[in-house]
Design an enzyme around this catalytic site. Sequence first.
Site, PDB file in Angstrom:
ATOM      1  N   LYS A   1      29.675  48.888  41.744  1.00 15.26           N
ATOM      2  CA  LYS A   1      29.863  47.638  42.492  1.00 15.26           C
ATOM      3  C   LYS A   1      31.343  47.235  42.479  1.00 15.26           C
ATOM      4  O   LYS A   1      32.125  47.759  41.677  1.00 15.26           O
ATOM      5  CB  LYS A   1      29.002  46.541  41.874  1.00 15.26           C
ATOM      6  CG  LYS A   1      29.386  46.175  40.451  1.00 15.26           C
ATOM      7  CD  LYS A   1      28.354  45.271  39.791  1.00 15.26           C
ATOM      8  CE  LYS A   1      28.740  44.978  38.353  1.00 15.26           C
ATOM      9  NZ  LYS A   1      27.632  44.354  37.614  1.00 15.26           N
TER      10      LYS A   1
ATOM     11  N   TYR B   1      60.564  32.029  42.783  1.00 11.87           N
ATOM     12  CA  TYR B   1      60.143  30.686  43.199  1.00 11.87           C
ATOM     13  C   TYR B   1      60.282  29.702  42.046  1.00 11.87           C
ATOM     14  O   TYR B   1      59.929  30.009  40.913  1.00 11.87           O
ATOM     15  CB  TYR B   1      58.661  30.690  43.608  1.00 11.87           C
ATOM     16  CG  TYR B   1      58.405  31.263  44.972  1.00 11.87           C
ATOM     17  CD1 TYR B   1      58.889  30.641  46.114  1.00 11.87           C
ATOM     18  CD2 TYR B   1      57.646  32.413  45.107  1.00 11.87           C
ATOM     19  CE1 TYR B   1      58.635  31.169  47.369  1.00 11.87           C
ATOM     20  CE2 TYR B   1      57.376  32.957  46.360  1.00 11.87           C
ATOM     21  CZ  TYR B   1      57.881  32.324  47.494  1.00 11.87           C
ATOM     22  OH  TYR B   1      57.621  32.840  48.710  1.00 11.87           O
TER      23      TYR B   1
HETATM   24  C1  LIG Z   1      27.435  45.101  36.407  1.00  9.90           C
HETATM   25  C2  LIG Z   1      26.119  45.467  35.900  1.00  9.90           C
HETATM   26  C3  LIG Z   1      25.980  46.540  34.987  1.00  9.90           C
HETATM   27  C4  LIG Z   1      27.152  47.272  34.373  1.00  9.90           C
HETATM   28  O1  LIG Z   1      27.679  46.511  33.316  1.00  9.90           O
HETATM   29  P1  LIG Z   1      28.870  47.068  32.395  1.00  9.90           P
HETATM   30  O2  LIG Z   1      29.017  46.036  31.353  1.00  9.90           O
HETATM   31  O3  LIG Z   1      30.052  47.170  33.286  1.00  9.90           O
HETATM   32  O4  LIG Z   1      28.443  48.385  31.888  1.00  9.90           O
HETATM   33  C5  LIG Z   1      24.691  46.913  34.647  1.00  9.90           C
HETATM   34  N1  LIG Z   1      23.619  46.262  35.133  1.00  9.90           N
HETATM   35  C6  LIG Z   1      23.720  45.218  35.992  1.00  9.90           C
HETATM   36  C7  LIG Z   1      22.510  44.532  36.476  1.00  9.90           C
HETATM   37  C8  LIG Z   1      24.973  44.774  36.380  1.00  9.90           C
HETATM   38  O5  LIG Z   1      25.084  43.737  37.222  1.00  9.90           O
END
Ligand SMILES: *Cc1c(COP(=O)(O)O)cnc(C)c1O
Length: 405
Positions: free
Chosen positions: A41, A283
């Site tokens: 993701k 800035y």
């Molecule tokens: C993002 C996510 C993961 C992965 O989590 P990590 O801590 O990056 O390993 C796993 N399961 C779900 C449902 C998530 O949203």
Amino acid sequence: MDATLSAGEPTLLISRSALWHNVRLIRRQLAAGVGICAVVKADAYGHGAQLVVDALRKFTPGDSEADHPCVDRVAFASMDEAAQVAQPDCPVHILRPIEGVYVSGHREAIEHAIRNGWILSVLSVEAANDLARLAQRMGMRARVGVMIDTGMTRCGAPPALVPALLDRIRAHAAIKLVSLSTHFVSSERRGDERMPSQLAQFLQLTSPISSEMPGRLVRHAANSAAVFAFPRAHLDLVRPGLALYGIEPSGRPNLSRPLRPVLKWVAPLVAIHDVNPGTTVGYGGGWRASRLSRIGLIPVGYADGYSRRFSGSASVIVQGKPAPVVGAVSMDLTTIDLTDLPEARVGDVVTLLDSDPLSPASVYELARIDQTIPYEIVARLGARLRRVPVDPADLEVPEMESEVD
Ligand SMILES: *Cc1c(COP(=O)(O)O)cnc(C)c1O
């Protein structure tokens, strides 16, 4: 590192060998038959989803596991994210639930998902009914997963509603239930008392249906931290994200567990200005030279994910040495003090985020300075940065080499 790689353009160098190394390290924690769902993701935590999925699916690690695909599944947050990547040859999970209200407005996206066999998350009877209607009209079966809330109070079905929801889903001929999952509130700390009770609740809710459908339901709970800290939660499949990218979920480097950071962020030094004492930089004029100074310019700013909080507090690496960020980080540009690095030249490659976990520009150090977690440092890396696969020699992590290779 080859300077030509970054000529003119800020670039994220993505090491596929580091990715494979991390997958092997994760695989080594698991009993035989436990699958890995790579969480890709947010553009693979900023690393570039297409590149990461290709590396995990199309290429083989080049060792004894060569005839084994690297990972078994991939998970995206949304259908939109998944649609931006060429369809991989493995199951695709969509984590964000299909909401009842949302089905009519996203009909095309959902049909695309059903056609491709993506596993859609369903948390309500209404969403299950809507999805079944769509799939039935297409003459197909929608594959669905149910995430059960055991303490996150975020996006899971409330336990009290789970039995009815599962009954309803199974009553629909046009829906195929393939996955049951939960997510841990806190798995960063070994011994966190909530993990075992969350797991116990999940097993209790899902064991009846799981034994009715032997081998057909995949149960999963473990994120990266639970992969290492809580083997009992591995179940049928684990869902690592951060660890794949070589970053410790605890937010601190761990020298006894040699995950290898996959990403190195580089940019060219595009100008050097010699300035007199008293000259202000950036800035607001917030930094003033106290001596004859050399100010270097890097074409990267907060629009790329280099936090404005790094002004006056972070360091970049030039010719192997740290150079402090001075003046305010702006949208597209960052200034650094090169006065103590007389050997620095225009065209040098500057490292903004280092693959060495012990570097002053490591993801851990940047997260500490920005008062956030490494997740955020990588997830916000900007869309305009080039992601370039490199392999395998340019990531130097000497202290982290282990028996694994
Ligand atoms: C993002 C996510 C993961 C992965 O989590 P990590 O801590 O990056 O390993 C796993 N399961 C779900 C449902 C998530 O949203």
